[in-house]
Design an enzyme around this catalytic site. Structure first.
Site, PDB file in Angstrom:
ATOM      1  N   ASP A  38       0.826  -1.205   0.000  1.00 27.84           N
ATOM      2  CA  ASP A  38       0.000   0.000   0.000  1.00 27.84           C
ATOM      3  C   ASP A  38       0.866   1.264   0.000  1.00 27.84           C
ATOM      4  O   ASP A  38       1.814   1.379   0.787  1.00 27.84           O
ATOM      5  CB  ASP A  38      -0.903  -0.025   1.250  1.00 27.84           C
ATOM      6  CG  ASP A  38      -2.112   0.866   1.092  1.00 27.84           C
ATOM      7  OD1 ASP A  38      -1.946   2.042   0.740  1.00 27.84           O
ATOM      8  OD2 ASP A  38      -3.231   0.376   1.311  1.00 27.84           O
ATOM      9  N   THR A  74      -7.189   3.696  -1.269  1.00 29.62           N
ATOM     10  CA  THR A  74      -6.898   2.266  -1.127  1.00 29.62           C
ATOM     11  C   THR A  74      -8.010   1.349  -1.647  1.00 29.62           C
ATOM     12  O   THR A  74      -7.765   0.479  -2.488  1.00 29.62           O
ATOM     13  CB  THR A  74      -6.630   1.951   0.362  1.00 29.62           C
ATOM     14  OG1 THR A  74      -5.459   2.677   0.737  1.00 29.62           O
ATOM     15  CG2 THR A  74      -6.424   0.478   0.600  1.00 29.62           C
ATOM     16  N   ASN A  95     -12.965   5.307  -0.034  1.00 33.77           N
ATOM     17  CA  ASN A  95     -12.845   4.491   1.190  1.00 33.77           C
ATOM     18  C   ASN A  95     -14.045   4.742   2.097  1.00 33.77           C
ATOM     19  O   ASN A  95     -14.478   3.862   2.831  1.00 33.77           O
ATOM     20  CB  ASN A  95     -11.585   4.881   1.974  1.00 33.77           C
ATOM     21  CG  ASN A  95     -10.299   4.434   1.302  1.00 33.77           C
ATOM     22  OD1 ASN A  95     -10.310   3.594   0.404  1.00 33.77           O
ATOM     23  ND2 ASN A  95      -9.185   5.017   1.728  1.00 33.77           N
ATOM     24  N   TYR A 159      -9.823  -9.094   7.863  1.00 42.83           N
ATOM     25  CA  TYR A 159      -8.681  -8.188   7.868  1.00 42.83           C
ATOM     26  C   TYR A 159      -8.242  -7.888   9.300  1.00 42.83           C
ATOM     27  O   TYR A 159      -9.046  -7.537  10.150  1.00 42.83           O
ATOM     28  CB  TYR A 159      -9.011  -6.880   7.148  1.00 42.83           C
ATOM     29  CG  TYR A 159      -7.867  -5.892   7.222  1.00 42.83           C
ATOM     30  CD1 TYR A 159      -6.702  -6.108   6.500  1.00 42.83           C
ATOM     31  CD2 TYR A 159      -7.925  -4.778   8.052  1.00 42.83           C
ATOM     32  CE1 TYR A 159      -5.632  -5.230   6.585  1.00 42.83           C
ATOM     33  CE2 TYR A 159      -6.859  -3.898   8.150  1.00 42.83           C
ATOM     34  CZ  TYR A 159      -5.717  -4.128   7.411  1.00 42.83           C
ATOM     35  OH  TYR A 159      -4.661  -3.263   7.500  1.00 42.83           O
ATOM     36  N   ASP A 195       2.487   2.703   3.501  1.00 48.48           N
ATOM     37  CA  ASP A 195       1.439   3.735   3.447  1.00 48.48           C
ATOM     38  C   ASP A 195       1.379   4.487   4.780  1.00 48.48           C
ATOM     39  O   ASP A 195       1.332   5.720   4.802  1.00 48.48           O
ATOM     40  CB  ASP A 195       0.090   3.073   3.147  1.00 48.48           C
ATOM     41  CG  ASP A 195      -1.055   4.076   3.100  1.00 48.48           C
ATOM     42  OD1 ASP A 195      -1.091   4.882   2.159  1.00 48.48           O
ATOM     43  OD2 ASP A 195      -1.902   4.061   4.019  1.00 48.48           O
ATOM     44  N   HIS A 199       2.037   8.498   5.319  1.00 51.30           N
ATOM     45  CA  HIS A 199       1.062   9.421   5.910  1.00 51.30           C
ATOM     46  C   HIS A 199       1.690  10.199   7.070  1.00 51.30           C
ATOM     47  O   HIS A 199       1.471  11.384   7.232  1.00 51.30           O
ATOM     48  CB  HIS A 199      -0.145   8.653   6.462  1.00 51.30           C
ATOM     49  CG  HIS A 199      -1.131   8.264   5.407  1.00 51.30           C
ATOM     50  ND1 HIS A 199      -1.846   9.189   4.705  1.00 51.30           N
ATOM     51  CD2 HIS A 199      -1.517   7.052   4.930  1.00 51.30           C
ATOM     52  CE1 HIS A 199      -2.640   8.561   3.843  1.00 51.30           C
ATOM     53  NE2 HIS A 199      -2.453   7.264   3.961  1.00 51.30           N
ATOM     54  N   ASP A 242      -1.202   0.565  -4.787  1.00 53.32           N
ATOM     55  CA  ASP A 242      -2.530   1.078  -5.143  1.00 53.32           C
ATOM     56  C   ASP A 242      -2.512   2.555  -5.504  1.00 53.32           C
ATOM     57  O   ASP A 242      -3.447   3.043  -6.147  1.00 53.32           O
ATOM     58  CB  ASP A 242      -3.522   0.803  -3.999  1.00 53.32           C
ATOM     59  CG  ASP A 242      -3.000   1.253  -2.634  1.00 53.32           C
ATOM     60  OD1 ASP A 242      -1.800   1.568  -2.514  1.00 53.32           O
ATOM     61  OD2 ASP A 242      -3.803   1.284  -1.678  1.00 53.32           O
ATOM     62  N   HIS A 243      -1.474   3.273  -5.105  1.00 48.89           N
ATOM     63  CA  HIS A 243      -1.356   4.718  -5.348  1.00 48.89           C
ATOM     64  C   HIS A 243      -0.031   5.144  -4.772  1.00 48.89           C
ATOM     65  O   HIS A 243       0.638   4.352  -4.087  1.00 48.89           O
ATOM     66  CB  HIS A 243      -2.491   5.489  -4.654  1.00 48.89           C
ATOM     67  CG  HIS A 243      -2.644   5.111  -3.218  1.00 48.89           C
ATOM     68  ND1 HIS A 243      -1.732   5.472  -2.248  1.00 48.89           N
ATOM     69  CD2 HIS A 243      -3.560   4.336  -2.583  1.00 48.89           C
ATOM     70  CE1 HIS A 243      -2.096   4.964  -1.098  1.00 48.89           C
ATOM     71  NE2 HIS A 243      -3.201   4.246  -1.258  1.00 48.89           N
ATOM     72  N   HIS A 347      -2.821  10.968  -0.139  1.00 52.63           N
ATOM     73  CA  HIS A 347      -3.149  10.543  -1.506  1.00 52.63           C
ATOM     74  C   HIS A 347      -4.651  10.585  -1.638  1.00 52.63           C
ATOM     75  O   HIS A 347      -5.361  10.700  -0.631  1.00 52.63           O
ATOM     76  CB  HIS A 347      -2.595   9.142  -1.768  1.00 52.63           C
ATOM     77  CG  HIS A 347      -3.040   8.142  -0.742  1.00 52.63           C
ATOM     78  ND1 HIS A 347      -4.208   7.428  -0.863  1.00 52.63           N
ATOM     79  CD2 HIS A 347      -2.514   7.782   0.457  1.00 52.63           C
ATOM     80  CE1 HIS A 347      -4.351   6.655   0.207  1.00 52.63           C
ATOM     81  NE2 HIS A 347      -3.342   6.853   1.028  1.00 52.63           N
TER      82      HIS A 347
HETATM   83  P1  AMP Z   1      -5.950   4.853   3.035  1.00 52.68           P
HETATM   84  O1  AMP Z   1      -4.516   5.143   3.143  1.00 52.68           O
HETATM   85  O2  AMP Z   1      -6.763   5.725   3.918  1.00 52.68           O
HETATM   86  O3  AMP Z   1      -6.459   4.857   1.628  1.00 52.68           O
HETATM   87  O4  AMP Z   1      -6.175   3.379   3.557  1.00 52.68           O
HETATM   88  C1  AMP Z   1      -5.139   2.533   3.962  1.00 52.68           C
HETATM   89  C2  AMP Z   1      -5.597   1.722   5.118  1.00 52.68           C
HETATM   90  O5  AMP Z   1      -6.609   0.824   4.747  1.00 52.68           O
HETATM   91  C3  AMP Z   1      -4.525   0.843   5.683  1.00 52.68           C
HETATM   92  O6  AMP Z   1      -3.895   1.503   6.720  1.00 52.68           O
HETATM   93  C4  AMP Z   1      -5.235  -0.347   6.234  1.00 52.68           C
HETATM   94  O7  AMP Z   1      -5.255  -0.294   7.628  1.00 52.68           O
HETATM   95  C5  AMP Z   1      -6.639  -0.233   5.696  1.00 52.68           C
HETATM   96  N1  AMP Z   1      -7.045  -1.455   5.020  1.00 52.68           N
HETATM   97  C6  AMP Z   1      -6.393  -2.050   4.020  1.00 52.68           C
HETATM   98  N2  AMP Z   1      -7.011  -3.178   3.615  1.00 52.68           N
HETATM   99  C7  AMP Z   1      -8.096  -3.295   4.394  1.00 52.68           C
HETATM  100  C8  AMP Z   1      -9.144  -4.255   4.474  1.00 52.68           C
HETATM  101  N3  AMP Z   1      -9.183  -5.308   3.646  1.00 52.68           N
HETATM  102  N4  AMP Z   1     -10.113  -4.041   5.394  1.00 52.68           N
HETATM  103  C9  AMP Z   1     -10.072  -2.978   6.201  1.00 52.68           C
HETATM  104  N5  AMP Z   1      -9.106  -2.044   6.178  1.00 52.68           N
HETATM  105  C10 AMP Z   1      -8.120  -2.195   5.294  1.00 52.68           C
HETATM  106 ZN    ZN Z   2      -3.625   2.657  -0.117  1.00 56.06          ZN
HETATM  107 ZN    ZN Z   3      -2.972   5.772   2.710  1.00 59.13          ZN
END
Ligand code: AMP
Ligand code: ZN
Ligand code: ZN
Length: 408
Positions: A38, A74, A95, A159, A195, A199, A242-243, A347
């Site tokens: 990620d 994500t 998200n 998860y 990731d 952040h 993913d980004h 992102h």
């Molecule tokens: P974001 O950076 O806000 O786009 O999202 C990244 C976060 O998504 C990560 O820190 C993970 O904790 C969470 N994440 C990733 N995969 C899953 C999943 N399958 N279910 C729930 N949360 C997830």
């Molecule tokens: Zn991500």
């Molecule tokens: Zn993120």
């Protein structure tokens, strides 16, 4: 029974099944392991210490970069990778998203929604594969916890971000050790630490290097484990992100409450992109109050969202969408991202921004060595997975073209 007869029976009982097993193993299509790191920017490959990722790139295929879907978040991107669809077509438009038909809010943490198939449109590759008789193990992949199209993958886990990387790798190696009739044809693996570091500290080398090393170490354990099982050269390994990540700072904040009263609208999400839900009669005044309000905030009515995002068709896209320029954050008194530090990373921005570019590497028996592919969109990866698995793909927004040069 004479001696020859006894030997024949022993051979039949012990040697023949093993012979059959070996035959089955050898003729089995190579397993595909799809790994997501990620928030891994493709330039980290050169700027950080990641010998195992570099080995995969040099022994196989590397894309200059992969173009994520908008929004560069994500869940939308992970789900586009496995469905071959843009978010406007698969429905995971963020998200955090509001659905006016369900009158419900989806967030990554709301278990009852994440596991509810009603949010997840399109057909993820594991459903395509399972329908055609293969076993799959989409481990921690967004969508894998819901019975999409009424079908669950053979293996999946709830998860759990606290599960150690080593435990995740051990799980994958355990699946790879299953006898051929139980072994998954597709396994996914997910790492979130890069990731998180991006952040917290931004995308600089110093900020993400430790997190990258940790993922790279886990990958090293996976590669070694496959090698010991004599499976390394029989497995197609794909590594994606993913980004990317853009550096943010407190001085680049757009305080939304300076332009509109937040009680008159419903905002969903904060940061690089904000969805603004207003009744149809109020769209124009809110649009007028916001457009041109800040030089680093773009304001779109739904119908004006750019074609290239394939985003505006879905009912989960709000009447007004706010998108910040790279590195800027849209915030409010309700959401102040600067509680702990004045700097960070984020992102979600325009997918054409260089900072949002994603990673693509592939190595295995189906791939040529040392190929560098020109950039392509994440929606094409589904077609590649279907090709490697030998299953008939469903209709998607992608195709196999970007990979022709890379495939044996
Ligand atoms: P974001 O950076 O806000 O786009 O999202 C990244 C976060 O998504 C990560 O820190 C993970 O904790 C969470 N994440 C990733 N995969 C899953 C999943 N399958 N279910 C729930 N949360 C997830
Ligand atoms: Zn991500
Ligand atoms: Zn993120």
């Amino acid at each position: 029974m004479n001696r020859v007869g006894r030997i024949a029976i022993v051979l039949l009982l012990f040697a023949f099944p093993n012979f059959l097993w070996a035959q089955q193993t050898d003729t089995l299509r190579p397993t595909v392991i799809l790994i997501s790191i990620d928030g891994f920017r493709p330039d980290y490959l050169d700027s950080t210490d990641c010998p195992n990722l570099r080995w995969l790139a040099s022994e196989g295929v590397r894309a200059e970069w992969m173009i994520p879907v908008f929004p560069t978040k994500t869940f939308p991107n992970h789900y586009s990778i496995v469905t071959g669809l843009h978010p406007g077509h698969h429905g995971i438009t963020a998200n955090t998203m509001y659905d006016p038909k369900f009158d419900a809010l989806f967030t990554m943490r709301k278990r009852e929604e994440v596991t509810n198939a009603r949010w997840w449109g399109g057909e993820p590759i594991w459903v395509t594969a399972e329908k055609q008789g293969l076993k799959t193990a989409p481990f921690f992949w967004p969508g894998s916890e819901a019975p999409i199209g009424g079908k669950r993958p053979t293996y999946w886990l709830r998860y759990d971000g606290s599960m150690s990387y080593m435990a995740r790798v051990r799980k994958v190696l355990a699946w790879m050790s299953e006898p051929p009739d139980r072994r998954p044809s597709l396994i996914t693996l997910y790492f979130e630490g890069v990731d998180h570091a991006g952040h917290e500290y931004g995308p600089s080398f110093a900020a993400v290097d430790t997190a990258v090393r940790k993922v790279d170490g886990a990958l090293g354990t996976l590669l070694e484990g496959l090698d010991i099982k004599n499976q390394l050269d029989r497995t197609n390994i794909i590594v994606v992100s993913d980004h990317g990540m853009a550096a943010t700072e407190k001085d680049k904040t757009i305080w939304l409450d300076e332009y509109i009263g937040l009680d008159s609208v419903r905002t969903v999400d904060w940061g690089p992109i904000v969805s603004v839900w207003v009744d149809s009669g109020h769209v124009q005044p809110v649009f007028q109050a916001l457009s041109g309000a800040h030089p680093h905030m773009k304001v779109y009515r739904k119908a004006d969202l750019p074609d290239r995002w394939y985003y505006r068709d879905h009912r989960r896209v709000a009447p007004i969408t706010l998108v910040a320029d790279d590195g800027w954050m849209i915030a409010s008194k309700r959401f102040n991202p600067w509680q702990r530090s004045d700097h960070g990373g984020n992102h979600g921005y325009d997918n054409a921004n260089p900072s949002m570019r994603a990673l693509f590497l592939a190595r295995g028996p189906s791939f040529r060595r040392g190929v560098v592919l020109p950039p392509f969109q994440v929606v094409h990866v589904y077609s590649l997975l279907a090709h490697l698995l030998g299953v008939a793909p469903v209709q998607t927004d992608g195709n196999l073209e970007p990979f022709r040069k890379a495939l044996r």
